[in-house]
Design a protein around this motif. Structure first.
Motif, PDB file in Angstrom:
ATOM      1  N   ILE A   1       2.993  -5.399 -12.844  1.00 19.35           N
ATOM      2  CA  ILE A   1       3.277  -4.349 -11.857  1.00 19.35           C
ATOM      3  C   ILE A   1       4.676  -4.414 -11.260  1.00 19.35           C
ATOM      4  CG2 ILE A   1       0.820  -4.155 -11.299  1.00 19.35           C
ATOM      5  CD1 ILE A   1       1.330  -5.508  -8.699  1.00 19.35           C
TER       6      ILE A   1
ATOM      7  N   ALA B   1       2.672  -6.306  -3.667  1.00 19.84           N
ATOM      8  CA  ALA B   1       1.393  -5.890  -4.269  1.00 19.84           C
ATOM      9  C   ALA B   1       0.803  -7.035  -5.080  1.00 19.84           C
ATOM     10  CB  ALA B   1       1.608  -4.669  -5.156  1.00 19.84           C
ATOM     11  N   THR B   2       1.674  -7.833  -5.732  1.00 19.52           N
ATOM     12  CA  THR B   2       1.191  -8.977  -6.513  1.00 19.52           C
ATOM     13  C   THR B   2       0.480  -9.978  -5.592  1.00 19.52           C
ATOM     14  OG1 THR B   2       2.958  -8.740  -8.121  1.00 19.52           O
ATOM     15  CG2 THR B   2       1.913 -10.891  -8.015  1.00 19.52           C
TER      16      THR B   2
ATOM     17  N   ASP C   1      -0.925  -9.420  -2.721  1.00 19.07           N
ATOM     18  CA  ASP C   1      -2.194  -8.845  -2.252  1.00 19.07           C
ATOM     19  C   ASP C   1      -3.269  -8.914  -3.334  1.00 19.07           C
ATOM     20  OD1 ASP C   1      -1.095  -8.280   0.154  1.00 19.07           O
ATOM     21  OD2 ASP C   1      -0.701  -6.163  -0.247  1.00 19.07           O
ATOM     22  N   LEU C   2      -2.865  -8.548  -4.559  1.00 15.23           N
ATOM     23  CA  LEU C   2      -3.856  -8.502  -5.640  1.00 15.23           C
ATOM     24  C   LEU C   2      -4.360  -9.899  -5.998  1.00 15.23           C
ATOM     25  CD1 LEU C   2      -2.307  -5.736  -7.921  1.00 15.23           C
ATOM     26  CD2 LEU C   2      -4.490  -5.639  -6.756  1.00 15.23           C
TER      27      LEU C   2
ATOM     28  N   ASP D   1      -6.731 -11.027  -3.461  1.00 12.09           N
ATOM     29  CA  ASP D   1      -8.035 -10.377  -3.701  1.00 12.09           C
ATOM     30  C   ASP D   1      -8.789 -11.071  -4.832  1.00 12.09           C
ATOM     31  OD1 ASP D   1      -7.598  -8.555  -1.747  1.00 12.09           O
ATOM     32  OD2 ASP D   1      -7.045  -6.886  -3.067  1.00 12.09           O
TER      33      ASP D   1
ATOM     34  N   ALA E   1      -8.657  -5.895 -11.266  1.00 16.27           N
ATOM     35  CA  ALA E   1      -7.993  -5.600  -9.982  1.00 16.27           C
ATOM     36  C   ALA E   1      -6.709  -4.799 -10.215  1.00 16.27           C
ATOM     37  CB  ALA E   1      -7.687  -6.901  -9.251  1.00 16.27           C
ATOM     38  N   VAL E   2      -5.923  -5.216 -11.215  1.00 11.26           N
ATOM     39  CA  VAL E   2      -4.659  -4.508 -11.488  1.00 11.26           C
ATOM     40  C   VAL E   2      -4.941  -3.091 -12.033  1.00 11.26           C
ATOM     41  CG1 VAL E   2      -2.494  -4.544 -12.791  1.00 11.26           C
ATOM     42  CG2 VAL E   2      -3.412  -6.653 -11.890  1.00 11.26           C
TER      43      VAL E   2
ATOM     44  N   ARG F   1      -7.465  -1.209 -11.311  1.00 19.78           N
ATOM     45  CA  ARG F   1      -7.844  -0.366 -10.161  1.00 19.78           C
ATOM     46  C   ARG F   1      -6.599   0.032  -9.377  1.00 19.78           C
ATOM     47  NH1 ARG F   1     -12.254  -3.899  -9.706  1.00 19.78           N
ATOM     48  NH2 ARG F   1     -11.155  -5.223  -8.222  1.00 19.78           N
ATOM     49  N   TRP F   2      -5.713  -0.952  -9.180  1.00 19.24           N
ATOM     50  CA  TRP F   2      -4.462  -0.688  -8.451  1.00 19.24           C
ATOM     51  C   TRP F   2      -3.644   0.373  -9.193  1.00 19.24           C
ATOM     52  CZ3 TRP F   2       0.675  -1.144  -9.810  1.00 19.24           C
ATOM     53  CH2 TRP F   2       1.613  -1.109  -8.772  1.00 19.24           C
TER      54      TRP F   2
ATOM     55  N   ARG G   1      -5.042   3.806  -8.803  1.00 13.48           N
ATOM     56  CA  ARG G   1      -4.754   4.288  -7.454  1.00 13.48           C
ATOM     57  C   ARG G   1      -3.316   4.771  -7.350  1.00 13.48           C
ATOM     58  NH1 ARG G   1      -7.374   0.004  -5.073  1.00 13.48           N
ATOM     59  NH2 ARG G   1      -5.422  -1.072  -4.708  1.00 13.48           N
ATOM     60  N   GLN G   2      -2.390   3.981  -7.924  1.00 13.41           N
ATOM     61  CA  GLN G   2      -0.975   4.338  -7.874  1.00 13.41           C
ATOM     62  C   GLN G   2      -0.716   5.660  -8.583  1.00 13.41           C
ATOM     63  OE1 GLN G   2      -0.130   2.033  -5.379  1.00 13.41           O
ATOM     64  NE2 GLN G   2       1.834   2.417  -6.337  1.00 13.41           N
TER      65      GLN G   2
END
Lengths: 191, 160
Positions: A54, A59-60, A62-63, A66, A96-97, A99-100, A103-104
């Motif tokens: 990404i 964001a990394t 956060d992911l 998670d 997770a990525v 989904r991110w 979303r992006q």
């Protein structure tokens, strides 16, 4: 020493490391302190994997946070079934990525519809000098991004990639070919 | 040779060479994980508590409704057995009302007593002198016959 001996030693070493890993998982299930060992061992791998996919540090973080929260919660029910722990972690991170990324894409679509952002300025969203490469990768469908990242960037075999994304090896090969074509198209458009 | 200059391979190689900085202070990440974990755990505990409270409320309402609909008498009736002339009587389908203290039992049923086909009520009293006998009455309260019968309440352990 013959090639057969080297192969035998190699597979023995892998068995020992696998046995240690299973023991570590069992200890981590009982003792939260042992979870720290798992964290230390796999955190750099996951940070690099997510960051390569990404290209955004915040964001990394956060992911990956998670991912480890999910791992902490799911570990008690984790059972070793021949798939290494690394693959399981890659799978959680990949989901997770993905989904991110979805979303992006939705946010970008909505922003474009509302004329809120300029497409040419998208590379500034990423803190790397290879913004256009990152954007080209992120422009692909998440399932394509996943196989390209896991196989080409992480250096995983097609078999392990298939185990992580949950499909057959043939499907991974086909996705890789289509993903490469799509990436080529995006790169040509941006050059 | 041609393959080495493939822009796709070059792009993937460039992206793949990027590593997460090794000097990164992952202490911050650890704290973040712990905070997230604590938040999610407390949220999960809260949702579990809410679910438990909802289940209890439903169970209480259900129990209250069940009792209001005469369910308590029905449950008490499960513990009543009647023996007439030494033989157990089939009480399936009978309407059995038992007082709260278990001392008064009213049974309304068909075919409980031989020769009497219409619904009858059997009143059981525990007064001295009536011990060991039950009175069978019709719907108007007229005494049809007095039987030498035993009503046993296994909940209170009383024989009447």
């Amino acid at each position: 020493m013959t090639i057969a001996h080297v192969q035998q030693d190699d597979s023995r070493a892998r068995l020992i490391s696998l046995k240690r890993e299973v023991e570590l998982i069992e200890r981590a299930k009982r003792d939260p302190g042992e979870f720290g060992v798992l964290y230390q061992r796999y955190c750099p791998t996951l940070l690099s994997y997510v960051y390569r996919r990404i290209g955004d540090r915040h964001a990394t973080e956060d992911l990956v946070a998670d991912v480890f929260v999910i791992v902490m919660r799911s570990l008690p029910s984790y059972q070793y079934r021949g798939i290494p722990l690394r693959s399981w972690l890659y799978r959680i991170a990949t989901n997770a990525v993905n989904r991110w990324a979805r979303r992006q894409r939705r946010v970008a679509c909505l922003a474009l519809e509302a004329d809120l952002i300029d497409v040419s300025s998208r590379s500034t969203l990423y803190d790397t000098g290879d913004g256009y490469l990152q954007n080209a990768l992120l422009a692909l469908p998440p399932r394509f991004q996943a196989v390209l990242s896991l196989h080409h960037m992480e250096g995983l075999s097609v078999k392990e990639t298939a185990a992580i994304v949950g499909c057959r090896e043939g499907t991974v090969r086909s996705r890789l070919a289509r993903a490469r074509d799509a990436l080529r198209k995006h790169l040509n458009e941006r050059r | 040779m041609q393959h080495q200059h493939d822009p796709v391979d070059e792009a993937l190689k460039t992206l793949g060479l990027r590593n997460w900085p090794s000097d990164y202070d992952n202490h911050k990440l650890k704290e973040k994980i712990m905070q997230d974990f604590q938040t999610k755990r407390s949220m999960s505990l809260m949702s579990r508590r809410n679910a438990l409270a909802a289940t209890l409320a439903i169970a209480l309402l259900g129990t209250a409704g069940f009792a209001a609909a005469g369910g308590l008498d029905m449950v008490r009736g499960w513990f009543i057995t009647v023996t007439v002339n030494g033989e157990d009587v089939d009480l399936s389908g009978a309407d059995i009302v038992v007082s709260d203290d278990g001392q008064e039992i009213m049974i309304t049923t068909n075919g409980l007593v031989e020769d009497v086909d219409e619904p009858v009520s059997i009143s059981v009293t525990a007064e001295p002198g009536n011990s060991g006998s039950i009175i069978v009455q019709d719907a108007d309260g007229n005494v049809i016959k007095t039987l030498n019968a035993t009503v046993h309440n296994s909940l209170t352990g009383d024989d009447k």
